[in-house]
Motif scaffolding. Sequence first.
Motif, PDB file in Angstrom:
ATOM      1  N   TYR A 101      46.364  81.361 115.877  1.00  0.00           N
ATOM      2  CA  TYR A 101      47.208  81.465 114.605  1.00  0.00           C
ATOM      3  C   TYR A 101      48.757  81.557 115.205  1.00  0.00           C
ATOM      4  CZ  TYR A 101      49.771  82.201 110.528  1.00  0.00           C
ATOM      5  OH  TYR A 101      50.478  82.160 109.739  1.00  0.00           O
ATOM      6  N   PRO A 102      49.453  80.824 114.915  1.00  0.00           N
ATOM      7  CA  PRO A 102      49.568  79.776 114.017  1.00  0.00           C
ATOM      8  C   PRO A 102      49.043  78.340 114.559  1.00  0.00           C
ATOM      9  CG  PRO A 102      51.749  80.078 114.598  1.00  0.00           C
ATOM     10  CD  PRO A 102      51.144  81.121 115.153  1.00  0.00           C
ATOM     11  N   GLY A 103      48.407  77.634 114.058  1.00  0.00           N
ATOM     12  CA  GLY A 103      47.755  76.455 114.587  1.00  0.00           C
ATOM     13  C   GLY A 103      48.627  75.138 114.988  1.00  0.00           C
ATOM     14  N   GLY A 104      49.615  74.985 114.427  1.00  0.00           N
ATOM     15  CA  GLY A 104      50.341  73.806 114.618  1.00  0.00           C
ATOM     16  C   GLY A 104      50.746  73.740 116.327  1.00  0.00           C
ATOM     17  N   PRO A 105      51.593  74.754 116.753  1.00  0.00           N
ATOM     18  CA  PRO A 105      51.757  74.743 118.300  1.00  0.00           C
ATOM     19  C   PRO A 105      50.581  74.632 119.263  1.00  0.00           C
ATOM     20  CG  PRO A 105      52.987  76.461 117.150  1.00  0.00           C
ATOM     21  CD  PRO A 105      51.930  75.974 116.142  1.00  0.00           C
ATOM     22  N   ILE A 106      49.553  75.424 118.983  1.00  0.00           N
ATOM     23  CA  ILE A 106      48.521  75.539 119.691  1.00  0.00           C
ATOM     24  C   ILE A 106      47.821  74.182 119.927  1.00  0.00           C
ATOM     25  CG2 ILE A 106      46.139  76.540 120.095  1.00  0.00           C
ATOM     26  CD1 ILE A 106      47.142  79.116 118.461  1.00  0.00           C
ATOM     27  N   ALA A 110      50.437  70.017 105.437  1.00  0.00           N
ATOM     28  CA  ALA A 110      49.991  69.366 106.671  1.00  0.00           C
ATOM     29  C   ALA A 110      49.913  70.818 107.526  1.00  0.00           C
ATOM     30  CB  ALA A 110      50.940  68.364 107.216  1.00  0.00           C
ATOM     31  N   GLY A 111      50.777  71.751 107.541  1.00  0.00           N
ATOM     32  CA  GLY A 111      50.798  72.858 108.449  1.00  0.00           C
ATOM     33  C   GLY A 111      49.592  73.710 108.164  1.00  0.00           C
ATOM     34  N   GLU A 112      49.039  73.738 106.949  1.00  0.00           N
ATOM     35  CA  GLU A 112      48.069  74.424 106.676  1.00  0.00           C
ATOM     36  C   GLU A 112      46.737  73.765 107.345  1.00  0.00           C
ATOM     37  OE1 GLU A 112      47.806  74.487 102.154  1.00  0.00           O
ATOM     38  OE2 GLU A 112      46.043  75.804 102.219  1.00  0.00           O
ATOM     39  N   THR A 157      61.881  67.650 108.384  1.00  0.00           N
ATOM     40  CA  THR A 157      61.888  69.015 108.672  1.00  0.00           C
ATOM     41  C   THR A 157      60.796  69.884 108.082  1.00  0.00           C
ATOM     42  OG1 THR A 157      63.642  70.869 108.286  1.00  0.00           O
ATOM     43  CG2 THR A 157      63.275  69.372 106.211  1.00  0.00           C
ATOM     44  N   GLY A 158      60.831  71.140 108.284  1.00  0.00           N
ATOM     45  CA  GLY A 158      59.755  71.874 107.770  1.00  0.00           C
ATOM     46  C   GLY A 158      59.025  72.282 109.330  1.00  0.00           C
ATOM     47  N   GLY A 159      58.117  73.249 109.300  1.00  0.00           N
ATOM     48  CA  GLY A 159      57.558  73.781 110.317  1.00  0.00           C
ATOM     49  C   GLY A 159      56.998  72.842 111.253  1.00  0.00           C
ATOM     50  N   CYS A 166      63.809  73.841 111.774  1.00  0.00           N
ATOM     51  CA  CYS A 166      62.803  73.192 111.042  1.00  0.00           C
ATOM     52  C   CYS A 166      61.974  74.240 110.522  1.00  0.00           C
ATOM     53  CB  CYS A 166      61.970  72.135 111.913  1.00  0.00           C
ATOM     54  SG  CYS A 166      62.772  70.711 112.149  1.00  0.00           S
ATOM     55  N   THR A 167      61.539  75.196 111.258  1.00  0.00           N
ATOM     56  CA  THR A 167      60.585  76.377 110.867  1.00  0.00           C
ATOM     57  C   THR A 167      61.476  77.177 109.868  1.00  0.00           C
ATOM     58  OG1 THR A 167      61.191  77.430 112.950  1.00  0.00           O
ATOM     59  CG2 THR A 167      59.001  76.383 112.693  1.00  0.00           C
ATOM     60  N   ASP A 168      60.780  77.956 109.299  1.00  0.00           N
ATOM     61  CA  ASP A 168      61.603  78.889 108.355  1.00  0.00           C
ATOM     62  C   ASP A 168      62.714  79.852 109.029  1.00  0.00           C
ATOM     63  OD1 ASP A 168      60.201  78.020 105.917  1.00  0.00           O
ATOM     64  OD2 ASP A 168      58.917  79.832 105.950  1.00  0.00           O
TER      65      ASP A 168
HETATM   66  O1  KG4 Z   1      58.250  75.794 107.672  1.00  0.00           O
HETATM   67  P1  KG4 Z   1      57.280  76.932 108.239  1.00  0.00           P
HETATM   68  O2  KG4 Z   1      57.728  77.969 109.539  1.00  0.00           O
HETATM   69  O3  KG4 Z   1      56.916  77.986 107.048  1.00  0.00           O
HETATM   70  C1  KG4 Z   1      56.447  77.449 105.894  1.00  0.00           C
HETATM   71  O4  KG4 Z   1      57.461  77.198 105.012  1.00  0.00           O
HETATM   72  O5  KG4 Z   1      55.280  77.276 105.690  1.00  0.00           O
HETATM   73  O6  KG4 Z   1      56.047  76.256 108.897  1.00  0.00           O
HETATM   74  C2  KG4 Z   1      55.099  76.996 109.335  1.00  0.00           C
HETATM   75  C3  KG4 Z   1      53.859  75.776 109.700  1.00  0.00           C
HETATM   76  C4  KG4 Z   1      52.591  76.398 110.187  1.00  0.00           C
HETATM   77  O7  KG4 Z   1      51.492  75.907 109.162  1.00  0.00           O
HETATM   78  C5  KG4 Z   1      52.574  75.968 111.773  1.00  0.00           C
HETATM   79  O8  KG4 Z   1      51.330  75.785 112.091  1.00  0.00           O
HETATM   80  C6  KG4 Z   1      53.197  74.883 111.464  1.00  0.00           C
HETATM   81  O9  KG4 Z   1      54.401  74.877 110.557  1.00  0.00           O
HETATM   82  N1  KG4 Z   1      53.899  74.422 112.946  1.00  0.00           N
HETATM   83  C7  KG4 Z   1      53.572  72.998 113.521  1.00  0.00           C
HETATM   84  C8  KG4 Z   1      54.117  73.344 114.859  1.00  0.00           C
HETATM   85  N2  KG4 Z   1      55.014  74.555 114.578  1.00  0.00           N
HETATM   86  C9  KG4 Z   1      54.701  75.072 113.615  1.00  0.00           C
HETATM   87  N3  KG4 Z   1      52.650  72.285 113.104  1.00  0.00           N
HETATM   88  C10 KG4 Z   1      52.526  71.344 114.140  1.00  0.00           C
HETATM   89  N4  KG4 Z   1      53.209  71.076 115.530  1.00  0.00           N
HETATM   90  C11 KG4 Z   1      54.173  72.359 115.692  1.00  0.00           C
HETATM   91  N5  KG4 Z   1      54.448  72.157 116.996  1.00  0.00           N
END
Ligand code: KG4
Length: 344
Positions: free
Chosen positions: A189-194, A174-176, A279-281, A311-313
């Motif tokens: 980049y990273p796209g999620g927060p933006i 999903a984050g990808e 959990t996870g980013g 949640c993030t790494d």
């Molecule tokens: O868990 P993580 O820090 O590293 C990995 O194990 O991949 O997750 C990073 C991912 C990135 O793809 C980033 O865009 C996404 O998590 N991310 C988010 C948000 N913050 C980080 N995706 C959506 N909304 C967010 N607020």
Amino acid sequence: MSLILGIDTSCDDTTAAVVENGTKVLSNIVSNQTEVHKKYGGIVPELASRRHIEMIWPVVDEALKAANIKLEDLSGVAACHGPGLIGSLLVGCSFAKALCYSKGIPLVAVNHLEGHIFSCFLSERGPVGETEFPPRTPSFPFLALIVSGGHTCLYRVDDFGKYRELGRTRDDAAGEAYDKVSKLLGLGYPGGPIIEKIAQDGNPKAIDFPRAYLPESFDFSFSGLKTAVLNFVKEQRAESREQRVNDIAASFQASIIDVLVRKTEWAIKKEGIKRVVLTGGVAANRELRRRMKEMGDEREVEIFTPSASFCTDNAAMIASAGYYHLEAGDTVGLDLNPKAYMPL
Ligand code: KG4
Ligand code: ZN
């Protein structure tokens, strides 16, 4: 008292943390490499490894100082040994091995995904029962949905060490998908927060992007969604139409969240489990947290969402899982070899 130093360099963050008795976070240091990778719109593995080599000692040193302890105070070192980028993993594991060898400290190895699951036991305030505001932690069994840049998987967790994978992504995580869509929209980049930010001013119903529910399994698929966004952008350029980028972001995000929430709901029903750890980013996303909570309230299911920094790494989650390995006598030798592919 047990003090574990966690180290995780599985991807692009150099991280180290000190955790007391598996739950109380004394320090949690993350050196991210966003500046290094952002001009490429994604992580360049070779650059990530080189940056880890530069940062590993300063980050570990800072974690020890912030926790106000010395290496000699440690009960063990927990290193993430996979899955991840092999060059990056090698830096953290080699460093952990050297520390353990030089100081005669036990070494434990932790799977990165197991670490993400353990993020739900962490507290910055103190261990359960000893704090003014004890953290809410799940009892077993529970479901764990890990959504990050490298993974999207759903586990049933029956106990410490007892994990059953119910489903995983068949293509993009999903984050990808967030990162790739952000890149194709030229957002950064990273796209999620933006995307999360600009989606706040967009209409999630503006564009009906596909939702791959794959009803016969708990697997996920997000590559079709990414392609649908790409095709939409190309078509509107060809027709000189202009949909607001906020609407594209909001509609894309709605598709991802609908799938994650609906599939979790199915798993709750099928497994008959009333507790979910998210959990996870991507779990840092407020709209995803809100929608998951809303579903939980409707179904009388407890949703556990660790604070965004867990949640993030991070290495605190690795230290937490490492504590349970150490308590179980599950230590490893200095021949520990990280692996890029490592199912839980
Ligand atoms: O868990 P993580 O820090 O590293 C990995 O194990 O991949 O997750 C990073 C991912 C990135 O793809 C980033 O865009 C996404 O998590 N991310 C988010 C948000 N913050 C980080 N995706 C959506 N909304 C967010 N607020
Ligand atoms: Zn991760």
